[in-house]
Design a protein around this motif. Structure first.
Motif, PDB file in Angstrom:
ATOM      1  N   GLY A 171     -28.600-103.081 -66.459  1.00  0.00           N
ATOM      2  CA  GLY A 171     -28.362-101.850 -65.724  1.00  0.00           C
ATOM      3  C   GLY A 171     -29.310-100.745 -66.163  1.00  0.00           C
ATOM      4  O   GLY A 171     -29.740-100.696 -67.323  1.00  0.00           O
ATOM      5  N   PRO A 216     -27.201-102.017 -53.830  1.00  0.00           N
ATOM      6  CA  PRO A 216     -26.091-102.277 -54.751  1.00  0.00           C
ATOM      7  C   PRO A 216     -24.942-102.980 -54.029  1.00  0.00           C
ATOM      8  O   PRO A 216     -24.582-102.610 -52.916  1.00  0.00           O
ATOM      9  CB  PRO A 216     -25.677-100.881 -55.216  1.00  0.00           C
ATOM     10  CG  PRO A 216     -26.918-100.056 -55.059  1.00  0.00           C
ATOM     11  CD  PRO A 216     -27.584-100.600 -53.819  1.00  0.00           C
ATOM     12  N   TYR A 262     -33.070-102.134 -57.661  1.00  0.00           N
ATOM     13  CA  TYR A 262     -33.500-103.042 -56.600  1.00  0.00           C
ATOM     14  C   TYR A 262     -34.934-102.776 -56.134  1.00  0.00           C
ATOM     15  O   TYR A 262     -35.362-103.308 -55.114  1.00  0.00           O
ATOM     16  CB  TYR A 262     -32.499-102.972 -55.441  1.00  0.00           C
ATOM     17  CG  TYR A 262     -31.109-103.252 -55.961  1.00  0.00           C
ATOM     18  CD1 TYR A 262     -30.661-104.550 -56.101  1.00  0.00           C
ATOM     19  CD2 TYR A 262     -30.295-102.212 -56.404  1.00  0.00           C
ATOM     20  CE1 TYR A 262     -29.415-104.822 -56.645  1.00  0.00           C
ATOM     21  CE2 TYR A 262     -29.045-102.470 -56.951  1.00  0.00           C
ATOM     22  CZ  TYR A 262     -28.616-103.771 -57.073  1.00  0.00           C
ATOM     23  OH  TYR A 262     -27.398-104.033 -57.628  1.00  0.00           O
ATOM     24  N   LEU A 317     -24.345-102.414 -61.618  1.00  0.00           N
ATOM     25  CA  LEU A 317     -25.352-102.743 -60.603  1.00  0.00           C
ATOM     26  C   LEU A 317     -25.439-101.705 -59.486  1.00  0.00           C
ATOM     27  O   LEU A 317     -26.048-101.962 -58.451  1.00  0.00           O
ATOM     28  CB  LEU A 317     -25.035-104.127 -60.010  1.00  0.00           C
ATOM     29  CG  LEU A 317     -24.976-105.267 -61.027  1.00  0.00           C
ATOM     30  CD1 LEU A 317     -24.520-106.559 -60.354  1.00  0.00           C
ATOM     31  CD2 LEU A 317     -26.315-105.455 -61.719  1.00  0.00           C
ATOM     32  N   SER A 318     -24.882-100.518 -59.708  1.00  0.00           N
ATOM     33  CA  SER A 318     -24.774 -99.517 -58.639  1.00  0.00           C
ATOM     34  C   SER A 318     -26.008 -98.638 -58.437  1.00  0.00           C
ATOM     35  O   SER A 318     -26.111 -97.959 -57.421  1.00  0.00           O
ATOM     36  CB  SER A 318     -23.560 -98.619 -58.905  1.00  0.00           C
ATOM     37  OG  SER A 318     -23.781 -97.847 -60.082  1.00  0.00           O
ATOM     38  N   GLU A 319     -26.943 -98.640 -59.372  1.00  0.00           N
ATOM     39  CA  GLU A 319     -28.113 -97.762 -59.282  1.00  0.00           C
ATOM     40  C   GLU A 319     -29.158 -98.357 -58.335  1.00  0.00           C
ATOM     41  O   GLU A 319     -29.689 -99.440 -58.580  1.00  0.00           O
ATOM     42  CB  GLU A 319     -28.711 -97.563 -60.678  1.00  0.00           C
ATOM     43  CG  GLU A 319     -29.953 -96.728 -60.727  1.00  0.00           C
ATOM     44  CD  GLU A 319     -29.744 -95.304 -60.233  1.00  0.00           C
ATOM     45  OE1 GLU A 319     -30.568 -94.844 -59.424  1.00  0.00           O
ATOM     46  OE2 GLU A 319     -28.762 -94.671 -60.664  1.00  0.00           O
ATOM     47  N   PRO A 320     -29.494 -97.655 -57.231  1.00  0.00           N
ATOM     48  CA  PRO A 320     -30.481 -98.182 -56.274  1.00  0.00           C
ATOM     49  C   PRO A 320     -31.838 -98.522 -56.905  1.00  0.00           C
ATOM     50  O   PRO A 320     -32.508 -99.449 -56.447  1.00  0.00           O
ATOM     51  CB  PRO A 320     -30.619 -97.055 -55.249  1.00  0.00           C
ATOM     52  CG  PRO A 320     -29.307 -96.329 -55.304  1.00  0.00           C
ATOM     53  CD  PRO A 320     -28.895 -96.406 -56.761  1.00  0.00           C
TER      54      PRO A 320
END
Length: 160
Positions: free
Chosen positions: A97, A42, A35, A29-32
């Motif tokens: 993701g 994230p 969102y 879930l780290s990729e901007p």
């Protein structure tokens, strides 16, 4: 109460959410860009652990049940799917993701949870989708959902 069970599809294993999944999911879930339609940023591992603790505890409202799964491809987390169930209705949600998008994983997982819930008595399904999120529109349509023309409080279109 319906217990969330593991589900296998052709390519994926959907495992019931656990707080320990936060360590792996923070990377997923780290990729901007993830969102763009939902807003936010994230999450940190601590934020995910708290969220997963609440989700694992279940809904505080009587008659409502939360089901959360981690999507796994060859054992590796790549996203999640959720269902909020009230009586014979289920509201579905999915997130894959960024590196794994466009490969049909969200559709495959969403169809699997729809079928799992249908086998357990759900007959009505819905999803809340940003009006501009065409990829999620395609998934909802594949599930047999159609836009209602109604927006929820977050400005998302309700599909049924």
């Amino acid at each position: 109460m319906l217990v969330t069970e593991s589900i296998s599809t052709t390519r994926l294993t959907l495992t019931p959410l656990e707080v320990a999944d936060a360590a792996e999911m923070v990377g997923v879930l780290s990729e901007p860009a993830l969102y763009t339609f939902t807003g936010g940023m994230p999450p940190t591992q601590a934020q995910l652990e708290e969220l997963y603790r609440r989700q694992s505890a279940g809904s505080p409202w009587g008659g409502e049940f939360w089901h959360n799964w981690i999507l796994r491809l060859d054992g590796r987390a790549i996203g999640f799917v959720q269902a909020t169930v009230r009586s014979d209705s289920a509201d579905l949600a999915w997130v894959v993701g960024v590196p794994w998008q466009g490969s049909g994983y969200a559709s495959e997982a969403s169809e699997a949870i729809r079928d799992w819930l249908r086998d357990r008595g759900a007959v009505r399904f819905s999803a809340h989708i940003h009006p501009d999120h065409s990829a999620s529109h395609a998934i909802a349509a594949r599930l047999g959902l159609q836009p209602t023309g109604q927006l929820d409080d977050d400005g998302e279109m309700i599909w049924k």
